[in-house]
Design a protein around this motif. Structure first.
Motif, short mmCIF file in Angstrom:
data_model
loop_
_atom_site.label_atom_id
_atom_site.label_comp_id
_atom_site.label_asym_id
_atom_site.label_seq_id
_atom_site.Cartn_x
_atom_site.Cartn_y
_atom_site.Cartn_z
N GLN B 156 0.81 -1.22 0.00
CA GLN B 156 0.00 0.00 0.00
C GLN B 156 0.85 1.27 0.00
N LEU B 157 2.15 1.11 0.19
CA LEU B 157 3.03 2.28 0.27
C LEU B 157 3.90 2.46 -0.96
N THR B 158 3.74 1.57 -1.96
CA THR B 158 4.63 1.65 -3.11
C THR B 158 3.96 1.17 -4.39
N GLU B 159 4.46 1.69 -5.51
CA GLU B 159 3.97 1.30 -6.84
C GLU B 159 4.66 0.00 -7.31
N ILE B 160 5.80 -0.28 -6.69
CA ILE B 160 6.54 -1.49 -7.10
C ILE B 160 5.67 -2.72 -6.80
N ILE B 171 14.81 -4.62 -4.83
CA ILE B 171 14.54 -3.61 -5.84
C ILE B 171 14.66 -2.26 -5.16
N LYS B 172 15.08 -1.25 -5.93
CA LYS B 172 15.17 0.10 -5.37
C LYS B 172 14.03 0.92 -5.92
N GLY B 173 13.40 1.72 -5.09
CA GLY B 173 12.30 2.52 -5.59
C GLY B 173 11.72 3.45 -4.54
N THR B 174 10.48 3.87 -4.76
CA THR B 174 9.83 4.82 -3.86
C THR B 174 8.90 4.09 -2.91
N LEU B 175 9.05 4.39 -1.63
CA LEU B 175 8.18 3.81 -0.60
C LEU B 175 7.73 4.94 0.31
N ALA B 176 6.44 5.04 0.53
CA ALA B 176 5.86 6.09 1.37
C ALA B 176 6.33 7.48 0.93
N GLY B 177 6.46 7.64 -0.38
CA GLY B 177 6.85 8.94 -0.93
C GLY B 177 8.34 9.24 -0.85
#
Lengths: 126, 362
Positions: B156-160, B171-177
């Motif tokens: 619920q906190l990421t698009e991944i 994986i590296k990416g955006t979590l909770a903005g």
């Protein structure tokens, strides 16, 4: 944390309820909270004679183990059988259903060496 | 004592804090058993920011890792991780670790908190090939979100698409903005879940976001006490207890991370040990008699001969019985073999069992 004033205490964190020449022994609220989840209690057999400050059992918590020291000299008259199946009663109700043994008080003068609730509270506050 | 960035929050949550190898860490918030069961049945969050993280960079980074670790890091591709250990000069273990391949020629090594300095020096000593080494431990927050509901909460906190991140991948990416969060499907509990690494300046934001979305899953903060009982139920080794400078990976049952297809520090010693046969071996056991095994208790055979020592033990909250791990002589290491643990001068019966102690019900 509460330490009933009707009880006597040891510096090893046991309490003693005195009823005539019979004492009931358990561990204090401070002790049960420090130990955490109690999972097993090993106690000396009924009939065994124990001296003051001698070990009469051990309490096993998930993380640690601690010895139990007798507040007085006497004979083990009874042990709390319920603790063999529900040792967590000591966590839930340390002054009530979580009592550990009943012991005869062979030498009442030993009681003078025990702590009052305010003296005990002083010790655990530091 | 050193403090993790979220130290204040742990104290506000009522954690009992202890000195854990020089770190001021939460051992338990409510009860170890409650926290343990929360991870097995729902989801829990461990702050393990005390752990060390090193970045190794450059054309010779892999060469240094291959020299210093027992597993074969050459099989790693970007986005893959591997459990490994650093053998010392006599075949013992300097530390166990996880190697993450961030990109070609860039790796992250995650090591035990109390060994961070020792490991750093050990790597420096072997870095004769000019690998660029950066210690990012100080600025990194590491949270382990573990349990059957971990994926749903973090999703619920990421698009991944987190279900596409397989075990020991990341994986590296955006979590909770927050950008640049490394989300790895690794852990130390035997439950599905993730370990997330990010810059410590975002600690509170990410912690709060996880707890906010986790609310309806009964998410709880979990202390080191339950971390220990969870890993022990899986038979995972803890450095300083089950493995150390004097135990070899082969004795510890870590043959699967000891790859003789390459050369590494002390590989010849370990190969020799393998061909001569082990003298002692790490085994798991459950108690038959009543009593709880603890680290350093002695182990005996049925002729009252001492055959080894307990390295870890506890009352298993999932199995509701006492379990332990320890080294015994190889002759005594067979499954179902009866052994005796010396608990306060009494010999209590136990039997050797297979790892893991705990298997998830399907």
């Amino acid at each position: 944390m509460s330490y009933p004033s009707s009880l006597k205490y040891t510096k090893n964190h046991e309490w003693l309820l005195i009823e005539g020449n019979i004492g009931t022994v358990g561990i204090t609220n401070f002790a049960q909270s420090e130990l955490g989840d109690i999972v097993f209690i090993e106690i000396e057999s009924v009939g065994k004679n124990i001296k003051q400050d001698e070990i009469f059992g051990t309490v096993e918590a998930v993380k640690t183990v601690s010895d139990l020291f007798s507040p007085v000299t006497g004979k083990v008259l009874e042990k709390n059988e319920e603790l063999s199946t529900n040792p967590d009663l000591v966590n839930k109700d340390c002054y009530g259903k979580g009592w550990i043994i009943k012991i005869s008080i062979d030498n009442p003068t030993e009681i003078d060496a025990l702590l009052s609730s305010s003296q005990y509270e002083e010790i655990v506050a530091h | 004592m050193k403090e993790v960035p979220l130290s204040k929050i742990h104290q506000q949550k009522g954690a009992r804090m202890i000195d854990f190898g020089g770190w001021y860490m939460p051992v338990s918030y409510t009860s170890i058993i409650e926290e343990h069961n929360c991870v097995r049945n729902h989801v829990g969050v461990f702050d393990v920011s005390h752990m060390g993280e090193f970045i190794l960079k450059g054309p010779h980074a892999l060469e240094l890792i291959q020299r210093c670790t027992s597993n074969d890091a050459s099989v790693l591709t970007p986005g893959k991780a591997q459990y490994s250990c650093f053998p010392n000069e006599k075949g013992g273990i300097v530390d166990d670790l996880i190697v993450y391949c961030l990109e070609k020629d860039v790796y992250m090594l995650v090591v035990n908190a109390s060994n961070t300095e020792k490991d750093w020096n050990w790597l420096c000593k072997h870095n004769t090939m000019g690998v660029e080494m950066i210690d990012i431990s100080e600025k990194t927050t590491l949270l382990a979100v573990q349990g059957p509901d971990a994926l749903t909460v973090l999703q619920q906190l990421t698009e991944i698409n987190l279900s596409s991140v397989s075990y020991y991948s990341f994986i590296k990416g955006t979590l909770a903005g927050i950008d640049n969060v490394l989300i790895a499907a690794t852990g130390y509990t035997g439950e599905p879940g993730f370990e997330i690494f990010f810059d410590k300046i975002h600690s509170e934001k990410i912690w709060n976001a996880i707890f906010e979305t986790g609310k309806k899953f009964d998410i709880k903060p979990i202390g080191l006490g339950a971390r220990d009982s969870l890993r022990l139920e899986m038979g995972y080794c803890l450095y300083g207890k089950d493995i150390d400078d004097d135990t070899t990976p082969l004795e510890a049952g870590l043959g699967w991370i000891t790859k003789f297809t390459k050369e590494f520090n002390s590989s010849n010693i370990l190969l020799n040990q393998k061909s001569l046969g082990l003298k002692k071996k790490l085994v798991g056991f459950e108690m038959i008699d009543k009593g709880i095994p603890r680290s350093h208790y002695q182990i005996f055979d049925n002729n009252k001969r001492m055959i080894g020592n307990v390295t870890s033990g506890t009352h298993s909250p999932s199995l509701l019985k006492p379990i332990g791990m320890g080294y015994v002589t190889v002759e005594n290491s067979k499954q179902e073999n009866e052994i005796f643990i010396s608990v306060r001068d009494k010999l209590l019966k136990a039997k050797i069992v297979k790892f893991p102690f705990y298997k998830k019900k399907v």
